[in-house]
Write a protein that holds these residues in place. Structure first.
Motif, PDB file in Angstrom:
ATOM      1  N   ARG A  22       0.824  -1.211   0.000  1.00 34.42           N
ATOM      2  CA  ARG A  22       0.000   0.000   0.000  1.00 34.42           C
ATOM      3  C   ARG A  22       0.862   1.267   0.000  1.00 34.42           C
ATOM      4  N   ASP A  23       1.952   1.206   0.751  1.00 42.47           N
ATOM      5  CA  ASP A  23       2.739   2.425   0.929  1.00 42.47           C
ATOM      6  C   ASP A  23       3.562   2.824  -0.279  1.00 42.47           C
ATOM      7  N   SER A  24       3.616   1.971  -1.284  1.00 42.67           N
ATOM      8  CA  SER A  24       4.486   2.337  -2.410  1.00 42.67           C
ATOM      9  C   SER A  24       3.772   2.293  -3.747  1.00 42.67           C
ATOM     10  N   PHE A  25       2.490   2.619  -3.787  1.00 49.24           N
ATOM     11  CA  PHE A  25       1.947   2.676  -5.129  1.00 49.24           C
ATOM     12  C   PHE A  25       1.447   4.054  -5.537  1.00 49.24           C
ATOM     13  N   LEU A  26       1.673   4.339  -6.803  1.00 43.23           N
ATOM     14  CA  LEU A  26       1.294   5.639  -7.365  1.00 43.23           C
ATOM     15  C   LEU A  26       0.452   5.459  -8.618  1.00 43.23           C
ATOM     16  N   GLY A  27       0.380   4.229  -9.109  1.00 44.27           N
ATOM     17  CA  GLY A  27      -0.184   4.018 -10.438  1.00 44.27           C
ATOM     18  C   GLY A  27      -1.628   3.563 -10.479  1.00 44.27           C
ATOM     19  N   TYR A  28      -2.243   3.290  -9.329  1.00 48.24           N
ATOM     20  CA  TYR A  28      -3.627   2.830  -9.372  1.00 48.24           C
ATOM     21  C   TYR A  28      -4.545   3.799  -8.634  1.00 48.24           C
ATOM     22  N   PRO A  29      -5.766   3.926  -9.144  1.00 49.76           N
ATOM     23  CA  PRO A  29      -6.652   4.979  -8.643  1.00 49.76           C
ATOM     24  C   PRO A  29      -7.370   4.594  -7.352  1.00 49.76           C
ATOM     25  N   VAL A  30      -6.615   4.401  -6.303  1.00 50.04           N
ATOM     26  CA  VAL A  30      -7.238   3.971  -5.060  1.00 50.04           C
ATOM     27  C   VAL A  30      -6.778   4.872  -3.920  1.00 50.04           C
ATOM     28  N   SER A  31      -7.726   5.467  -3.222  1.00 52.02           N
ATOM     29  CA  SER A  31      -7.377   6.276  -2.053  1.00 52.02           C
ATOM     30  C   SER A  31      -7.128   5.343  -0.879  1.00 52.02           C
ATOM     31  N   PHE A 232     -11.777   7.341  -5.567  1.00 51.87           N
ATOM     32  CA  PHE A 232     -11.501   8.680  -5.026  1.00 51.87           C
ATOM     33  C   PHE A 232     -11.881   8.795  -3.540  1.00 51.87           C
ATOM     34  N   ILE A 233     -12.976   8.169  -3.145  1.00 53.64           N
ATOM     35  CA  ILE A 233     -13.406   8.264  -1.748  1.00 53.64           C
ATOM     36  C   ILE A 233     -12.574   7.330  -0.878  1.00 53.64           C
ATOM     37  N   GLY A 234     -12.426   6.095  -1.329  1.00 52.37           N
ATOM     38  CA  GLY A 234     -11.622   5.138  -0.575  1.00 52.37           C
ATOM     39  C   GLY A 234     -12.488   4.257   0.301  1.00 52.37           C
ATOM     40  N   GLU A 342       0.385   0.924 -20.524  1.00 52.30           N
ATOM     41  CA  GLU A 342      -0.356   0.425 -21.676  1.00 52.30           C
ATOM     42  C   GLU A 342       0.242   1.052 -22.918  1.00 52.30           C
ATOM     43  N   ASP A 343       0.473   0.235 -23.937  1.00 48.31           N
ATOM     44  CA  ASP A 343       1.181   0.684 -25.131  1.00 48.31           C
ATOM     45  C   ASP A 343       2.472   1.375 -24.697  1.00 48.31           C
ATOM     46  N   ASP A 344       2.633   2.638 -25.037  1.00 49.46           N
ATOM     47  CA  ASP A 344       3.896   3.297 -24.707  1.00 49.46           C
ATOM     48  C   ASP A 344       3.781   4.284 -23.566  1.00 49.46           C
ATOM     49  N   VAL A 345       2.636   4.281 -22.894  1.00 46.29           N
ATOM     50  CA  VAL A 345       2.478   5.276 -21.828  1.00 46.29           C
ATOM     51  C   VAL A 345       2.235   4.654 -20.463  1.00 46.29           C
ATOM     52  N   THR A 346       2.600   5.433 -19.471  1.00 46.89           N
ATOM     53  CA  THR A 346       2.298   5.057 -18.100  1.00 46.89           C
ATOM     54  C   THR A 346       1.701   6.292 -17.426  1.00 46.89           C
ATOM     55  N   HIS A 347       1.281   6.147 -16.188  1.00 48.59           N
ATOM     56  CA  HIS A 347       0.676   7.308 -15.535  1.00 48.59           C
ATOM     57  C   HIS A 347       0.827   7.245 -14.025  1.00 48.59           C
ATOM     58  N   ILE A 348       0.709   8.431 -13.434  1.00 43.29           N
ATOM     59  CA  ILE A 348       0.605   8.521 -11.978  1.00 43.29           C
ATOM     60  C   ILE A 348      -0.756   9.127 -11.714  1.00 43.29           C
ATOM     61  N   ILE A 349      -1.522   8.481 -10.843  1.00 42.08           N
ATOM     62  CA  ILE A 349      -2.833   9.026 -10.523  1.00 42.08           C
ATOM     63  C   ILE A 349      -2.733   9.669  -9.148  1.00 42.08           C
ATOM     64  N   CYS A 350      -2.877  10.981  -9.115  1.00 38.37           N
ATOM     65  CA  CYS A 350      -2.675  11.717  -7.871  1.00 38.37           C
ATOM     66  C   CYS A 350      -3.931  11.669  -7.001  1.00 38.37           C
ATOM     67  N   MET A 351      -4.205  10.484  -6.494  1.00 39.73           N
ATOM     68  CA  MET A 351      -5.333  10.303  -5.578  1.00 39.73           C
ATOM     69  C   MET A 351      -5.040  11.107  -4.304  1.00 39.73           C
ATOM     70  N   PRO A 352      -6.080  11.389  -3.511  1.00 40.98           N
ATOM     71  CA  PRO A 352      -5.919  12.311  -2.386  1.00 40.98           C
ATOM     72  C   PRO A 352      -4.826  11.968  -1.377  1.00 40.98           C
ATOM     73  N   ASN A 353      -4.366  10.726  -1.369  1.00 47.54           N
ATOM     74  CA  ASN A 353      -3.336  10.384  -0.395  1.00 47.54           C
ATOM     75  C   ASN A 353      -1.920  10.598  -0.933  1.00 47.54           C
ATOM     76  N   VAL A 354      -1.799  10.854  -2.241  1.00 47.13           N
ATOM     77  CA  VAL A 354      -0.470  11.035  -2.830  1.00 47.13           C
ATOM     78  C   VAL A 354       0.071  12.413  -2.431  1.00 47.13           C
ATOM     79  N   THR A 355       1.316  12.437  -1.963  1.00 50.92           N
ATOM     80  CA  THR A 355       1.891  13.700  -1.489  1.00 50.92           C
ATOM     81  C   THR A 355       2.998  14.182  -2.435  1.00 50.92           C
ATOM     82  N   LYS A 356       3.332  15.465  -2.307  1.00 48.86           N
ATOM     83  CA  LYS A 356       4.427  16.015  -3.113  1.00 48.86           C
ATOM     84  C   LYS A 356       5.752  15.343  -2.746  1.00 48.86           C
TER      85      LYS A 356
END
Ligand SMILES: *Cc1c(COP(=O)(O)O)cnc(C)c1O
Length: 382
Positions: A22-31, A232-234, A342-356
């Protein structure tokens, strides 16, 4: 209840594993910033929300009242007609999408479904389950449906009722299909028998707060809208919500009324705890709290984009989106940060728990790899 030490050890190991992951993911949309401890006691009860939450039922160990309040909250947020809405708490966005397509098909059994290439995989499976003919529409580069292609394709099938599946927040690029634009096209082609389902699993929860907003709700032309509750809510248990029109639900319940019950939901037994989690979150946050949560995420996403661009990465995002898209990274980073690719792209989903701070760590990781990359390239020549 006493548990023996080997069971205790297994549980403790499992908990550690889950916590680390849980503490090390940035790529899935889960709060993951929730605290539902005041609800622990409810685990002692065999809660089951079977049946329609808006109807009486004989089994009383349920949270139907709470479930209705969750439905009311989102119906209002999505500007549903106060006299004509209905919904229930599902197992997740996939079931919500299945429901939307199910009532669409009941309404127009001879319809064709149109959905874009960027549509979530649950939709394709649901269309297959429901056995509805379908056509895939091209996506634009940003992941949004290609309106010209939609219009052209609809034109060839004007004699058939149309079910259009719009997405409010696609899985990879968080693109939003414009529901009022889709409605306009249907009108222009005079396809009167049509139905628009909006898959808002990812962004529907905060779609109303975006500025500018992409049209997606009931006033804009949607006939049903789905969201995921654990994104988004969690929530500790996956959950979703489907909101539709009461008049549409009535068709479905009439259709099978011969079994003598209002069996209006997809599954029989239904989770009675998950509505409680969503209700609790909504009570705590309210519309204002959700708005603050969204603004925070948007701010972190802007920061993430800027920091990636600063080190020369071509990062971008759709307007109002909390997902930052960039070219795919090495497998090492992908696994370390659990980044979906997916294909040639990846993403970071900045869900509310993701910090700077987390973004900084990630950017630092990429930078380190980039600095050692030229060396690797040189080596690969030999
Ligand atoms: C996550 C997601 C789904 C599926 O929702 P689940 O809650 O995982 O079942 C459907 N559509 C989109 C766009 C999603 O992001």
């Amino acid at each position: 209840m006493n548990i023996n030490s080997s069971i205790a050890n297994r549980l403790s190991d499992l908990k550690d594993k889950i916590k680390n992951a849980r503490d090390s993911f940035l790529g899935y949309p889960v709060s993951k910033d929730f605290d539902y401890s005041p609800l622990y006691d409810f685990l002692k009860y065999p809660i089951n929300n079977l049946g329609d939450p808006f109807e009486n039922s004989t089994y009383k160990v349920h949270t139907h009242e709470i479930e209705r309040e969750v439905v009311n909250f989102f119906a209002k947020l999505f500007r549903a007609n106060p006299n004509d809405y209905w919904g229930y708490v599902t197992n997740g966005g996939s079931e919500s999408n299945l429901y939307g397509l199910y009532i669409a098909r009941e309404m127009y059994p001879k319809a064709m479904v149109y959905y874009s290439e960027s549509t979530h995989y649950s939709v394709k499976k649901n269309i297959h389950l429901l056995n509805i003919p379908s056509i895939v529409i091209r996506s634009q580069e940003n992941g949004e449906i290609d309106y010209d292609d939609l219009e052209e394709t609809l034109k060839f099938n004007r004699h058939k009722p149309a079910i259009v599946l719009a997405t409010h927040g696609t899985t990879m690029k968080e693109a939003k299909d414009d529901v009022s634009e889709i409605k306009k096209i249907l009108k222009k082609l005079a396809i009167q028998d049509h139905y628009i389902h909006c898959d808002g699993a990812l962004s529907g929860t905060f779609g109303a707060f975006a500025e500018p907003q992409t049209p997606f709700d009931f006033v804009d032309g949607a006939d049903s809208i789905s969201i995921s509750g654990h994104k988004f809510i969690g929530s500790p248990i996956p959950a979703g919500v489907i909101i539709t029109k009461r008049s549409l639900r009535d068709r479905v319940s009439k259709g099978i009324s011969y079994i003598g019950s209002l069996d209006t939901t997809i599954t029989g037994s239904r989770n009675g705890h998950s509505p409680l989690f969503l209700w609790y979150a909504i009570q705590q946050l309210g519309v204002e709290g959700l708005k603050v949560r969204y603004k925070y995420s948007l701010d972190v996403a802007k920061y993430c984009k800027k920091e990636l661009q600063r080190i020369g990465i071509e990062a971008w995002s759709n307007p109002g989106s909390i997902t930052v898209v960039f070219p795919k990274v090495t497998d090492h980073l992908k696994n370390k940060w659990q980044l979906a690719t997916e294909d040639d792209v990846t993403h970071i989903i900045c869900m509310p728990n993701v910090t700077k701070d987390q973004i900084d760590l990630f950017v630092e990781d990429i930078k380190t790899e980039m600095e050692s990359a030229p060396l690797k390239e040189e080596l690969s020549y030999y």
